[in-house]
Design an enzyme around this catalytic site. Sequence first.
Site, PDB file in Angstrom:
ATOM      1  N   HIS A 168      44.059  85.946 -47.475  1.00  0.00           N
ATOM      2  CA  HIS A 168      44.110  86.857 -46.134  1.00  0.00           C
ATOM      3  C   HIS A 168      45.050  88.261 -46.386  1.00  0.00           C
ATOM      4  O   HIS A 168      45.339  88.809 -45.621  1.00  0.00           O
ATOM      5  CB  HIS A 168      44.527  85.897 -44.890  1.00  0.00           C
ATOM      6  CG  HIS A 168      43.251  85.151 -44.535  1.00  0.00           C
ATOM      7  ND1 HIS A 168      42.358  85.338 -43.554  1.00  0.00           N
ATOM      8  CD2 HIS A 168      43.157  83.878 -44.851  1.00  0.00           C
ATOM      9  CE1 HIS A 168      41.782  84.421 -43.319  1.00  0.00           C
ATOM     10  NE2 HIS A 168      41.809  83.313 -44.288  1.00  0.00           N
ATOM     11  N   ASP A 431      48.802  96.320 -47.163  1.00  0.00           N
ATOM     12  CA  ASP A 431      48.360  95.195 -46.077  1.00  0.00           C
ATOM     13  C   ASP A 431      46.833  94.503 -46.617  1.00  0.00           C
ATOM     14  O   ASP A 431      46.048  95.342 -47.347  1.00  0.00           O
ATOM     15  CB  ASP A 431      48.067  95.598 -44.758  1.00  0.00           C
ATOM     16  CG  ASP A 431      48.474  94.501 -43.549  1.00  0.00           C
ATOM     17  OD1 ASP A 431      48.368  93.442 -43.823  1.00  0.00           O
ATOM     18  OD2 ASP A 431      48.794  95.011 -42.503  1.00  0.00           O
TER      19      ASP A 431
END
Length: 812
Positions: A168, A431
């Site tokens: 993730h 990110d």
Amino acid sequence: MSRLIIVSNRLPVSLESSEDGSYSLRQNIGGLATAIAPYHKAHRDCLWIGWSGVDPDQYSDEELDRIRQAYKANRCIPIFLSQDEINGYYAGFSNNTLWPLFHDFSHEAQFNPGEWETYRKVNMRFAQVIEPLVLKGDTIWIQDYHLMLLPKMLRERYPQASIGWFLHVPFPSAEIFRSLPWCREILEGVLGADLVGFHTTDFVMSFLASVHRLLPELAVDRDGMVRMPDGHRAAVDAFPIGIDYNLYARTARSSLARAMRRGIEESAGKSTGHRYRSSVAAEGDAATEAGKRDGAWWSRHRLEELPELTLAQSAASSIGQKQNKVIVSVDRLDYTKGLPERLKAFGRMLQKYPEWTGHVTYYLLATPSREDVESYRRLKAQVDELVGQINGRYSLLAWTPIHYITRSLSIKPVCGIYAAGDVALVTPLRDGMNLVAKEYLACHDGREGSLVLSDMCGAADELTDAFIVNPYDIDMVCEALHDALEISPEVARSRNIRMQARLKVRTASNWCMSFLDTLRQVSTPGMTDRRLRMDTRNQMVDEWQKASNRLILCDYDGTLTPLVRNPDRAKPTKAIRQMLRQVGSQAGVDFYLVSGRSHETMEQWFSDLPIGLIAEHGAWSKSVNGPDAGIWKRAPGLPEAESWQPLVKPIMEESVQRVPKSFVEVKADALAWHYRMSDARLAEPERDALSSRLQEAVAGKGLMVMRNSKVLEVCPVATSKGQAVLPWITGGHYDFMLSLGDDATDETMFAVMPDSAWSLKIGTGATKARARVLGPTAVQLLLRDLAAGTAVGAEPRTRTAGVPGGFAQGES
């Protein structure tokens, strides 16, 4: 029956104790829990295993048993870890080593052998808890960087298990990753899975580059499969995670979120006639007076530099010309989020464009985290200082440029903040995906609002209508922020709707479904060949969006809808009809269902939709455009059904007598013997015998016998799906073509497609198609995704593609 076992660092629910000593669980909101929890909730046989967050030393054995029962009632299996284990595994190796390394902050990474050993032991603890729970046929889905050794540990215990792992966060370049002393062990651990998933194709390439460099003995085949020494193969692919779009859109309309939005807008001076305007005007008048030679007592300072007077005058002069705006951002206070750089860009904008003084307010929600870590304490001090500097330099009596909130808020007030924002400033330095950008757009469903988005997060690959920036480039972010504030509501709304259309398809639920479908596909023999990977899919989507005239040729049974035992029960669902209407009604799209079903059935099920129909393997067709649009046409030169059906039907009826639950379907130009509901032990030998009898009966009559899935069919030799669609392929002037099918009849369609066209095989079997997907669910998601890229702003249905010739224009 196959179950799904989800394994993650934390469980999706948190423990709450009552005064009477009982325990209850509260659903967590956000990221992983929001993405997978609906699947866990909907499937009663699904288990979730993870750390409980409970310190076992603080509870008695009896209390721990009651806690286990509370989790068990929610189909969760808690793992209890000691404080030392948490310090080494979670706070230590996961957060002090892997987190900074994976986000390209290698200078922040700590390489502690003791923490690595604790990380290994806790991964082993997870494996030991899972081991007695696994049943034959179960699927195990492991989440994130906390459990990178677990796939191999489970593979050693269950060689035949279906195991998936998803990261993730970003995966770093090979140069950065190889600085980790235990990099080979981490790679080998992850490659114990059948499917290794990342957010973007860039992360996939970084991972495979590390495999090539650090494990050169492993081969990677043309389908992206890594061959392991134990014989199993690991597929590596990208799966961009989404959000629960409807949840955020709905929550933004809640009374609490609307109240929050109103409060922010009033505070920012957006409400007409608000006292804010008169206060700013008064301060501007005072500044003007102070600048006059004969002004009030403070005019003696007129020769001094008084920037506050210029600010007040600029703010006052813009009243009525500048509409007050709100900028929002919602982040965890983490060095990966780029908050100092973001604040500097905002300050630069106020300096460069002083007309925004008093007219733009920045609501910065930054929730502190890991406050016991020195680097995080330094970050908070830096952010606090920057906020103070900007507010001290630019504030007016009635206006403060930054509202700085450093506490956690629940989803409703957060949605209120999103909804109030004219601009969302989302500029992480690195990110994995960044769901804040997607949540903001969902809270502006169908509304204006602008998104300034970092190119260093996965969301930038999807949200291409945002203002994409390099978060390290302060001037670039400053200019993008100014442009986002100046954009017209009409243009902003149009850009948002395009992005929102894609987000409505690429939801968290569909992400979950896509990953599990792919895991089933790579775990099924014969399904990995030509698998439609994300990089190939992205290429298809890109070509679709660039095209002017598009043609889709799609089989129905087994392709758009699952095969069912009773063919009459394959009637299109509301969702399928909605999807067909969405795709077929777009300008520049011709969509044809190409089926073996009778044209009467096709007419009954699909005649009200804006799509073309080809029935009975090409014997009948109904064009969607041209002079004969809406008229069924029979292919010329076919033998009359009355001349052969009375001969063939009795032969099939004999097989109906021999095989219970089989039946004969009569079509205008075909006969079919169906045995899907029959016992295979009886049906399959009878199928072979019937095929031989039919071959003899139809010899020399211009007919052929076709074997398809659980059906034996007699139809004219002159018909095939390939022959039927050829006029559109050769005469339609299309710059994008896609054909989809699942059985032998569809191979004739694949065979006539140009090399530049796309073709998809659904399911197993040898194929001429360019790529392969698992089943109808993947087909529906793909078609909806294609439509989302071009649905916005489409004109009413008009045709620029040529009307094909061929039998569809001939005489019946």
